[in-house]
Motif scaffolding. Structure first.
Motif, PDB file in Angstrom:
ATOM      1  N   UNK A 199       0.930  -1.220   0.022  1.00 54.30           N
ATOM      2  CA  UNK A 199       0.035   0.037  -0.044  1.00 54.30           C
ATOM      3  C   UNK A 199       0.829   1.352  -0.145  1.00 54.30           C
ATOM      4  N   UNK A 200       0.278   2.360  -0.592  1.00 52.25           N
ATOM      5  CA  UNK A 200       0.926   3.786  -0.420  1.00 52.25           C
ATOM      6  C   UNK A 200      -0.003   4.672   0.532  1.00 52.25           C
ATOM      7  N   UNK A 201       0.262   5.944   0.645  1.00 52.14           N
ATOM      8  CA  UNK A 201      -0.212   6.546   1.711  1.00 52.14           C
ATOM      9  C   UNK A 201      -1.620   7.037   1.133  1.00 52.14           C
ATOM     10  N   UNK A 202      -2.106   6.585   0.023  1.00 52.48           N
ATOM     11  CA  UNK A 202      -3.389   6.904  -0.444  1.00 52.48           C
ATOM     12  C   UNK A 202      -4.382   5.572  -0.129  1.00 52.48           C
ATOM     13  N   UNK A 203      -3.998   4.601   0.303  1.00 53.59           N
ATOM     14  CA  UNK A 203      -4.590   3.366   0.357  1.00 53.59           C
ATOM     15  C   UNK A 203      -5.481   3.502   1.732  1.00 53.59           C
TER      16      UNK A 203
END
Length: 216
Positions: A199-203
């Motif tokens: 995951x990235x910070x937008x997930x």
């Protein structure tokens, strides 16, 4: 279910009816506000809400539920709505969604969108089953409202176009996930990227597929 108490509910048919809705708006000095959201279901990105007060003497031609329009038509109508109506947009980030849950984060963004209008709404129509608490004005929910109410349809277009553009920009910040294509929804290509990249910070970590990718 939350509902702001109202002395009455406005009547709407099963299809869009400009004359009927203009009559409703006239009862509120024209300040009839439609509210809708985009992005409750995706695994990544914000949920975006819009509040729109239309000018019923100058309606954009072809207003409809955003899901029934092509991307090019949505973009054209977005420009027309912003040029002829009072429009406000608010969003809740993935982190806020994780903290509050998606329903609460959506309702809070809807409340902020209505509060952000430069013209105060006199009555609010919200797509779905809930009316956000704390509006400070009477309102009602309208199931399938984006296909029954022009103001909600306009809000659905503004919210959808705004969120799509946000996710297209996010694609450049977080490459490899395909955000510009699927806009954060749970398609197979997104699932594969999530497995590979994590995951990235937008997930939205509170969403099961994302949490499962972290555990794996």
């Amino acid at each position: 279910m939350s509902k702001v108490p109202s002395l009455f509910d406005l009547r709407f048919g099963d299809t869009l009816d400009a004359a009927l809705e203009a009559g409703h708006a006239a009862r509120f000095g024209g300040a009839l506000c439609g509210v809708d959201e985009a992005g409750r279901g995706p695994w990544a990105g914000p949920v975006v809400t819009a509040a729109v007060i239309l000018d019923y003497s100058n309606l954009p031609v072809g207003l409809n539920d955003s899901k029934k329009l092509t991307e090019s038509r949505r973009n054209a109508l977005y420009d027309e709505i912003c040029a002829t109506a009072f429009v406000s947009v608010a969003s809740s980030s993935a982190a806020t969604i994780d903290r509050m849950n998606i329903r609460a984060a959506t309702l809070d963004a809807m409340r902020r969108a209505v509060a952000g209008l430069s013209r105060r709404a006199s009555y609010v129509l919200v797509d779905g089953r809930d009316v956000p608490p704390g509006l400070g004005v009477d309102g009602q929910s309208l199931i399938k409202g984006d296909g029954r109410c022009l103001a909600i349809a306009a809000a659905s277009i503004v919210a959808k176009v705004t969120r799509d553009r946000m996710m297209e920009r996010a694609d450049g910040l977080f490459p490899g996930y395909g955000f510009a294509v699927h806009k954060g929804y749970g398609v197979p290509a997104h699932a594969a990227a999530l497995t590979t990249l994590g995951p990235c910070p937008l997930h939205r970590m509170s969403f099961r597929p994302v949490a499962a990718a972290v555990r794996d």
